[in-house]
Design an enzyme around this catalytic site. Structure first.
Site, PDB file in Angstrom:
ATOM      1  N   ARG A  13     -34.016 -38.468 -33.124  1.00  0.00           N
ATOM      2  CA  ARG A  13     -33.798 -37.419 -34.135  1.00  0.00           C
ATOM      3  C   ARG A  13     -32.394 -36.891 -33.953  1.00  0.00           C
ATOM      4  NH1 ARG A  13     -38.684 -35.012 -36.120  1.00  0.00           N
ATOM      5  NH2 ARG A  13     -40.414 -36.065 -35.096  1.00  0.00           N
ATOM      6  N   ASN A  15     -45.273 -43.891 -37.032  1.00  0.00           N
ATOM      7  CA  ASN A  15     -45.048 -43.934 -38.485  1.00  0.00           C
ATOM      8  C   ASN A  15     -44.339 -45.218 -38.909  1.00  0.00           C
ATOM      9  OD1 ASN A  15     -46.181 -41.436 -38.652  1.00  0.00           O
ATOM     10  ND2 ASN A  15     -44.252 -40.323 -38.880  1.00  0.00           N
ATOM     11  N   ASP A  56     -46.134 -48.148 -29.342  1.00  0.00           N
ATOM     12  CA  ASP A  56     -45.538 -47.362 -28.246  1.00  0.00           C
ATOM     13  C   ASP A  56     -44.874 -48.193 -27.162  1.00  0.00           C
ATOM     14  OD1 ASP A  56     -45.037 -44.757 -27.174  1.00  0.00           O
ATOM     15  OD2 ASP A  56     -46.588 -45.092 -25.677  1.00  0.00           O
ATOM     16  N   ARG A  95     -47.418 -34.448 -21.022  1.00  0.00           N
ATOM     17  CA  ARG A  95     -46.907 -35.031 -19.792  1.00  0.00           C
ATOM     18  C   ARG A  95     -46.151 -33.960 -19.001  1.00  0.00           C
ATOM     19  NH1 ARG A  95     -43.001 -37.835 -20.664  1.00  0.00           N
ATOM     20  NH2 ARG A  95     -42.844 -38.001 -22.916  1.00  0.00           N
ATOM     21  N   HIS A 138     -40.218 -48.943 -24.060  1.00  0.00           N
ATOM     22  CA  HIS A 138     -40.901 -47.908 -24.842  1.00  0.00           C
ATOM     23  C   HIS A 138     -40.656 -48.200 -26.330  1.00  0.00           C
ATOM     24  CE1 HIS A 138     -41.384 -43.258 -25.552  1.00  0.00           C
ATOM     25  NE2 HIS A 138     -42.535 -43.875 -25.655  1.00  0.00           N
ATOM     26  N   SER A 150     -40.212 -40.036 -27.452  1.00  0.00           N
ATOM     27  CA  SER A 150     -41.559 -39.548 -27.770  1.00  0.00           C
ATOM     28  C   SER A 150     -41.528 -38.656 -29.011  1.00  0.00           C
ATOM     29  CB  SER A 150     -42.098 -38.736 -26.591  1.00  0.00           C
ATOM     30  OG  SER A 150     -42.040 -39.512 -25.428  1.00  0.00           O
ATOM     31  N   ALA A 151     -42.543 -38.826 -29.851  1.00  0.00           N
ATOM     32  CA  ALA A 151     -42.714 -37.999 -31.046  1.00  0.00           C
ATOM     33  C   ALA A 151     -41.527 -38.069 -32.013  1.00  0.00           C
ATOM     34  CB  ALA A 151     -43.020 -36.550 -30.655  1.00  0.00           C
ATOM     35  N   CYS A 152     -40.919 -39.246 -32.136  1.00  0.00           N
ATOM     36  CA  CYS A 152     -39.824 -39.440 -33.100  1.00  0.00           C
ATOM     37  C   CYS A 152     -40.220 -40.462 -34.165  1.00  0.00           C
ATOM     38  CB  CYS A 152     -38.560 -39.906 -32.397  1.00  0.00           C
ATOM     39  SG  CYS A 152     -37.748 -38.597 -31.490  1.00  0.00           S
ATOM     40  N   ASN A 167     -37.721 -46.389 -45.325  1.00  0.00           N
ATOM     41  CA  ASN A 167     -37.082 -47.092 -44.207  1.00  0.00           C
ATOM     42  C   ASN A 167     -37.136 -48.615 -44.392  1.00  0.00           C
ATOM     43  OD1 ASN A 167     -36.491 -44.635 -43.079  1.00  0.00           O
ATOM     44  ND2 ASN A 167     -38.301 -44.603 -41.760  1.00  0.00           N
ATOM     45  N   ARG A 203     -53.636 -34.851 -30.153  1.00  0.00           N
ATOM     46  CA  ARG A 203     -53.589 -36.310 -30.263  1.00  0.00           C
ATOM     47  C   ARG A 203     -54.854 -36.899 -30.859  1.00  0.00           C
ATOM     48  NH1 ARG A 203     -48.854 -39.030 -27.983  1.00  0.00           N
ATOM     49  NH2 ARG A 203     -47.674 -37.358 -27.051  1.00  0.00           N
ATOM     50  N   TYR A 239     -54.628 -35.069 -18.840  1.00  0.00           N
ATOM     51  CA  TYR A 239     -54.100 -35.272 -20.199  1.00  0.00           C
ATOM     52  C   TYR A 239     -53.235 -36.521 -20.339  1.00  0.00           C
ATOM     53  CZ  TYR A 239     -53.079 -33.670 -24.904  1.00  0.00           C
ATOM     54  OH  TYR A 239     -53.035 -33.555 -26.268  1.00  0.00           O
ATOM     55  N   GLY A 240     -53.481 -37.279 -21.379  1.00  0.00           N
ATOM     56  CA  GLY A 240     -52.595 -38.347 -21.843  1.00  0.00           C
ATOM     57  C   GLY A 240     -52.007 -39.206 -20.745  1.00  0.00           C
ATOM     58  N   ASN A 276     -48.840 -30.934 -29.580  1.00  0.00           N
ATOM     59  CA  ASN A 276     -48.977 -32.255 -28.959  1.00  0.00           C
ATOM     60  C   ASN A 276     -50.444 -32.704 -28.973  1.00  0.00           C
ATOM     61  OD1 ASN A 276     -47.915 -34.576 -27.623  1.00  0.00           O
ATOM     62  ND2 ASN A 276     -48.602 -33.773 -25.644  1.00  0.00           N
ATOM     63  N   LYS A 295     -48.093 -44.887 -19.559  1.00  0.00           N
ATOM     64  CA  LYS A 295     -46.712 -44.670 -19.120  1.00  0.00           C
ATOM     65  C   LYS A 295     -46.521 -45.101 -17.662  1.00  0.00           C
ATOM     66  CE  LYS A 295     -45.872 -42.723 -23.067  1.00  0.00           C
ATOM     67  NZ  LYS A 295     -45.123 -43.459 -24.084  1.00  0.00           N
TER      68      LYS A 295
HETATM   69  C1  OXD Z   1     -45.076 -40.261 -25.272  1.00  0.00           C
HETATM   70  C2  OXD Z   1     -46.362 -40.780 -25.756  1.00  0.00           C
HETATM   71  O1  OXD Z   1     -45.006 -39.121 -24.804  1.00  0.00           O
HETATM   72  O2  OXD Z   1     -46.372 -41.918 -26.253  1.00  0.00           O
HETATM   73  O3  OXD Z   1     -44.082 -40.986 -25.355  1.00  0.00           O
HETATM   74  O4  OXD Z   1     -47.381 -40.099 -25.624  1.00  0.00           O
HETATM   75 MN    MN Z   2     -44.491 -42.960 -26.091  1.00  0.00          MN
END
Ligand code: OXD
Ligand code: MN
Length: 648
Positions: free
Chosen positions: A441, A273, A292, A74, A245, A267-269, A541, A404, A216-217, A402, A225
């Site tokens: 994080r 998972n 997401d 992004r 989100h 994002s990416a945290c 978790n 995907r 991209y994305g 990044n 988004k």
């Molecule tokens: C982000 C995604 O960047 O979900 O949050 O791709």
């Molecule tokens: Mn996201």
């Protein structure tokens, strides 16, 4: 000029006509959403060198794309909220006057689809026909976008039927910004190479999305988004619901009681998972609804009911492994598009921290050869014979950080099918949410889990969220903590302070505030002074989720502290504390404590972030203009309360 198809919905007709005239494509194709059409587009891209067809025995229906080096994430610096007044976009967004921006962008769009096909994609955000679902039309010149949208949203005739009957839709225009001259051969990843030629623009008051220059994305798959967060958050504010989100999951206890939980992490945290986690606690079952985005609407009973507006997972590949997320790996076994990962000699894919040995050689995300390291079977370098340390020193990765996978949600082995289809007790209401989690994080200070004392305190916690910067955005400050309120920083469709107020309004206007979800702040990422993680995360978790369920049911007491309600050590269930990753009891004790000095600093920086929002709101970057204060007084009140409690 290309022939424009005929549509029954006059607004769809006008939207498409307008862009055919401006963009001047060679032809126009309306997406029907069939399997055959999807395969035909993928195969056409293989022929043009834009997709690599993967080994169909190992990965049926799967393809690999490699993006241009300038187009890998992004682009927050080129993302705009164009409301009429700058103040309505707020201090966290880039703003331009909508008329000025439209004029500027129209110049870019002029003739931008010459030599290309324009695709018209009717798409649904949410299960078709569900009362919470909304619809869109994306006009694009990117076949990559078409096939990714087919996975990430519900596309085609079923949507068009609803629009034919006059259904409302969010109009979206997207171009890669790379017209072709007569006879000019296309490239593997067309896009505008210069960052300043990329635009990801939302017009919240017109409800329109204009995107140019990136393929991209979230820059190009406009349902994600741009629509489901930026445009939808503004719609949600105006209409009294929430676009967030957040992942959504269903948890079933050994007594078969079901709980629904959403979680907002930057994002990416690790949202994917957590959304697909295999609980380590015996007897607990977790199912996925979304990884997401969540849309939540208040019901007559005061509960918040959620749907996942998406239809697939656009997951970060590196780090996804059998240890971190076996269900994500299984989700991309078939009908998946991979972008910027490594191609192996047998036509499969690989990425760093996939948990399996790298092939001896492969093709990296830039299309160059790569080779397994001599001293580590799980790393690859750009030359044969390299060591892991040499690769690290060179800053090389074989799969982009990044990179995907775009995988259909139906592939997920633990999908909660009813919830995913927007149903609860057979009714299309979405699922009632019991708990909302915020997180990020945070290597220091923030405890494992902290329960808000009230809805307002929970909103305060969300407003104070922050995380280390990751590779999901182009940034030069990777590793530093940035404030990311409600994990929405890049996705607010309007002023952040008004967004806080909207959260507070959800309680004020609730039919029964006692039925709102409880709010928690979690942190799986605490590190010791030696840099090791103090909590194993992943399946462990589930221990935290169990505590949360017990709190919801009023089964356990908590330590009531200055910062919120923390678990008593003995209430975190340590059953089945076995295997590769384990909870270390002393570490657990430590991350359930209030680090008073750390929190004093934390609270000061939260206050500073509020001041910054207010200062920017008043256009005064040096002092807080009290008259222009926009951050709700109720949140400043909690800030003052926590500050005072910490000093006692
Ligand atoms: C982000 C995604 O960047 O979900 O949050 O791709
Ligand atoms: Mn996201």
């Amino acid at each position: 000029m290309a022939k424009t198809p005929k549509f029954k919905n006059a607004k769809v007709q006008a939207w498409v006509d307008q862009w055919v005239k401006v963009c001047d494509p060679d032809k126009v194709v309306v997406i029907k959403g069939t399997k055959q059409e999807h395969t035909d587009i993928c195969e056409m891209m293989v022929k043009k060198g834009q997709f690599v067809k993967l080994n169909q025995k190992l990965r049926p229906g799967c393809y690999l794309a490699r993006s241009h080096e300038s187009d890998v994430a992004r682009v927050e610096g080129r993302t705009f909220i164009c409301s009429k007044k700058e103040i309505d976009a707020g201090p966290t967004n880039h703003w331009k006057d909508p008329d000025v921006m439209k004029k500027e962008m129209l110049k870019k769009y002029k003739g931008c689809m010459k030599g290309r096909t324009m695709y018209v994609i009717p798409f649904a955000m949410g299960p078709i026909g569900n009362p919470i679902t909304q619809y869109g039309i994306e006009v694009t010149d990117s076949p990559y976008v078409v096939v990714n949208m087919n996975i990430m949203t519900r596309t085609g005739d079923a949507v068009m039927k609803i629009l034919d009957k006059g259904g409302a839709f969010v109009p979206c225009i997207h171009s890669v910004g790379a017209p072709l001259k007569k006879g000019q051969k296309d490239v593997a990843w067309p896009c505008a190479k210069k960052i300043d030629d990329k635009y990801i623009t939302q017009f919240p008051e017109d409800g329109e999305i204009w995107s140019f220059g990136s393929g991209y994305g979230g820059n190009a798959l406009l349902g994600k988004k741009c629509f489901a967060l930026r445009i939808a958050s503004k719609l949600a504010k105006d209409q009294g619901w929430m676009a967030e989100h957040m992942l959504i999951l269903t948890l079933t206890s050994p007594e078969k009681k079901k709980y629904h939980v959403t979680a907002a992490f930057p994002s990416a945290c690790g949202k994917t998972n957590l959304a697909m986690m295999l609980p380590k606690l015996p007897g607990w079952k977790l199912e996925t609804i979304g990884d997401d985005i969540a849309w939540l609407k208040p019901g007559e009973d005061g509960r918040l009911y959620a749907i996942n507006p998406e239809n697939g997972f656009f997951g970060v590949a590196p780090g996804t492994s059998n240890d971190s997320n076996p269900n994500a790996l299984l989700s991309c076994k078939k009908n998946t598009i991979f972008t910027n990962v490594v191609l192996t000699p047998n036509g499969d894919i690989w990425w760093e921290d996939m948990g399996i040995d790298a092939p001896e050689e492969g093709i990296d995300w830039k299309g160059n050869p790569c080779y397994r390291c001599v001293d580590d079977t799980k790393r690859m370098g750009p030359k044969p014979g390299m060591t892991k340390a040499e690769v690290k020193a060179a800053g090389y990765v074989a799969a982009h950080k990044n990179s995907r996978f775009t995988a259909p949600a139906v592939n997920c082995p633990v999908l909660d099918k009813d919830g995913f289809n927007g149903k609860f007790n057979k009714k299309p209401t979405g699922v009632p949410i019991d708990a909302i989690l915020f997180g990020g994080r945070r290597p220091s200070t923030i405890p494992l889990v902290n329960e808000a004392k009230s809805w307002t305190h929970g909103v305060f916690m969300g407003s104070a969220a922050g995380s280390e910067v990751t590779a999901a955005v182009i940034a030069d400050n990777i590793g530093q903590v940035r404030r990311d309120p409600m994990a929405m920083l890049p996705f607010f469709g309007y002023n952040v302070a008004d967004y806080f107020q909207h959260w507070l309004e959800m309680e004020r206007t609730s039919a029964n505030p006692a039925n709102l979800p409880k709010i928690y702040f979690v942190n799986w990422f605490r590190k010791g002074e030696d840099g090791r993680f103090m909590w194993p995360g992943f399946g462990d978790n589930s221990r935290v989720l169990k505590w949360i369920c017990q709190r919801i049911d009023g089964k356990v007491a908590a330590n009531e502290t200055a910062i919120g309600n923390l678990p008593k050590f003995e209430d975190i269930d340590l059953a089945n504390n076995e295997g590769k990753f384990k909870v270390v009891e002393d570490d657990l004790k430590e991350i359930l404590k209030v680090d008073v000095e750390g929190w004093k600093k934390e609270i000061a920086t939260v206050g500073a972030s509020y001041d910054e929002y207010d200062a920017k709101a008043s256009k005064d970057s040096t002092a807080v203009n009290k008259a222009a204060r926009r951050v709700p007084a109720a949140l400043r009140g909690i800030l003052a309360q926590v500050t005072e409690a910490l000093s006692k």
